[in-house]
Motif scaffolding. Structure first.
Motif, PDB file in Angstrom:
ATOM      1  N   MET A 127       0.859  -1.163   0.000  1.00 18.97           N
ATOM      2  CA  MET A 127       0.000   0.000   0.000  1.00 18.97           C
ATOM      3  C   MET A 127       0.909   1.231   0.000  1.00 18.97           C
ATOM      4  O   MET A 127       1.766   1.386   0.840  1.00 18.97           O
ATOM      5  N   THR A 128       0.653   2.111  -0.929  1.00 15.00           N
ATOM      6  CA  THR A 128       1.476   3.306  -1.037  1.00 15.00           C
ATOM      7  C   THR A 128       0.840   4.451  -0.251  1.00 15.00           C
ATOM      8  O   THR A 128      -0.325   4.377   0.156  1.00 15.00           O
ATOM      9  N   THR A 129       1.611   5.483  -0.065  1.00 11.51           N
ATOM     10  CA  THR A 129       1.075   6.649   0.658  1.00 11.51           C
ATOM     11  C   THR A 129      -0.017   7.346  -0.141  1.00 11.51           C
ATOM     12  O   THR A 129      -0.925   7.939   0.447  1.00 11.51           O
ATOM     13  N   GLY A 130       0.041   7.249  -1.451  1.00 10.57           N
ATOM     14  CA  GLY A 130      -1.013   7.835  -2.279  1.00 10.57           C
ATOM     15  C   GLY A 130      -2.359   7.181  -2.040  1.00 10.57           C
ATOM     16  O   GLY A 130      -3.395   7.853  -1.993  1.00 10.57           O
ATOM     17  N   VAL A 131      -2.359   5.860  -1.876  1.00  4.35           N
ATOM     18  CA  VAL A 131      -3.599   5.132  -1.612  1.00  4.35           C
ATOM     19  C   VAL A 131      -4.159   5.515  -0.244  1.00  4.35           C
ATOM     20  O   VAL A 131      -5.370   5.729  -0.086  1.00  4.35           O
ATOM     21  N   VAL A 132      -3.275   5.623   0.738  1.00  2.00           N
ATOM     22  CA  VAL A 132      -3.717   6.013   2.083  1.00  2.00           C
ATOM     23  C   VAL A 132      -4.309   7.418   2.066  1.00  2.00           C
ATOM     24  O   VAL A 132      -5.356   7.676   2.681  1.00  2.00           O
ATOM     25  N   ILE A 133      -3.668   8.317   1.346  1.00  2.00           N
ATOM     26  CA  ILE A 133      -4.177   9.693   1.252  1.00  2.00           C
ATOM     27  C   ILE A 133      -5.520   9.714   0.538  1.00  2.00           C
ATOM     28  O   ILE A 133      -6.436  10.448   0.947  1.00  2.00           O
ATOM     29  N   ASP A 134      -5.672   8.913  -0.509  1.00  2.00           N
ATOM     30  CA  ASP A 134      -6.962   8.854  -1.210  1.00  2.00           C
ATOM     31  C   ASP A 134      -8.072   8.326  -0.308  1.00  2.00           C
ATOM     32  O   ASP A 134      -9.190   8.859  -0.311  1.00  2.00           O
ATOM     33  N   ILE A 135      -7.783   7.278   0.457  1.00  2.00           N
ATOM     34  CA  ILE A 135      -8.786   6.727   1.376  1.00  2.00           C
ATOM     35  C   ILE A 135      -9.142   7.754   2.448  1.00  2.00           C
ATOM     36  O   ILE A 135     -10.326   7.943   2.772  1.00  2.00           O
ATOM     37  N   ALA A 136      -8.149   8.441   2.995  1.00  2.00           N
ATOM     38  CA  ALA A 136      -8.407   9.455   4.023  1.00  2.00           C
ATOM     39  C   ALA A 136      -9.211  10.613   3.453  1.00  2.00           C
ATOM     40  O   ALA A 136     -10.119  11.128   4.101  1.00  2.00           O
ATOM     41  N   ARG A 137      -8.878  11.013   2.211  1.00  2.00           N
ATOM     42  CA  ARG A 137      -9.622  12.107   1.570  1.00  2.00           C
ATOM     43  C   ARG A 137     -11.078  11.716   1.353  1.00  2.00           C
ATOM     44  O   ARG A 137     -12.002  12.498   1.624  1.00  2.00           O
ATOM     45  N   GLU A 138     -11.305  10.487   0.873  1.00  3.89           N
ATOM     46  CA  GLU A 138     -12.678  10.011   0.681  1.00  3.89           C
ATOM     47  C   GLU A 138     -13.435   9.927   2.008  1.00  3.89           C
ATOM     48  O   GLU A 138     -14.625  10.259   2.075  1.00  3.89           O
ATOM     49  N   ALA A 139     -12.754   9.484   3.062  1.00 10.85           N
ATOM     50  CA  ALA A 139     -13.401   9.389   4.372  1.00 10.85           C
ATOM     51  C   ALA A 139     -13.769  10.763   4.913  1.00 10.85           C
ATOM     52  O   ALA A 139     -14.865  10.952   5.448  1.00 10.85           O
ATOM     53  N   LEU A 140     -12.872  11.726   4.777  1.00 17.09           N
ATOM     54  CA  LEU A 140     -13.175  13.083   5.239  1.00 17.09           C
ATOM     55  C   LEU A 140     -14.314  13.700   4.440  1.00 17.09           C
ATOM     56  O   LEU A 140     -15.183  14.381   4.997  1.00 17.09           O
ATOM     57  N   TRP A 141     -14.334  13.476   3.133  1.00 14.09           N
ATOM     58  CA  TRP A 141     -15.421  14.004   2.303  1.00 14.09           C
ATOM     59  C   TRP A 141     -16.751  13.357   2.705  1.00 14.09           C
ATOM     60  O   TRP A 141     -17.781  14.017   2.741  1.00 14.09           O
ATOM     61  N   LEU A 142     -16.714  12.059   3.022  1.00 11.27           N
ATOM     62  CA  LEU A 142     -17.928  11.368   3.467  1.00 11.27           C
ATOM     63  C   LEU A 142     -18.433  11.951   4.785  1.00 11.27           C
ATOM     64  O   LEU A 142     -19.641  12.157   4.953  1.00 11.27           O
TER      65      LEU A 142
END
Length: 89
Positions: A1-16
């Motif tokens: 898992m790359t840091t980009g994937v983690v950032i994308d998941i965190a961004r989606e969670a915050l938007w949710l």
């Protein structure tokens, strides 16, 4: 898992979180503002007057928007669980 994937998941969670809490917060803001204007006009200085109308309006909004909020959360979790095997690599 790359840091980009983690950032994308965190961004989606915050938007949710923002998207699902917005209806409740906006209703609470509108009711609080309306009651504050009413208190100013009538010179009522009771601090606890806003609690009951806010709680009732939030419960009603939650009843109305609860299905939509749950649908968004379930879709997000389904997406996470569906791609779990790619995340652990």
């Amino acid at each position: 898992m790359t840091t980009g994937v983690v950032i994308d998941i965190a961004r989606e969670a915050l938007w949710l979180i923002i998207k699902c809490s917005a209806p409740l917060l906006l209703v609470s803001l509108a009711v609080g503002l309306t009651i504050s204007i009413f208190q100013t006009v009538t010179s009522i200085q009771e601090q606890t007057l806003t609690f009951v109308p806010k709680i009732l309006s939030i419960f009603i909004t939650l009843i109305i928007c609860g299905g939509w909020i749950m649908e968004n959360i379930v879709t997000f979790m389904h997406h996470l669980f569906e791609n779990f095997s790619t995340y652990v690599r």
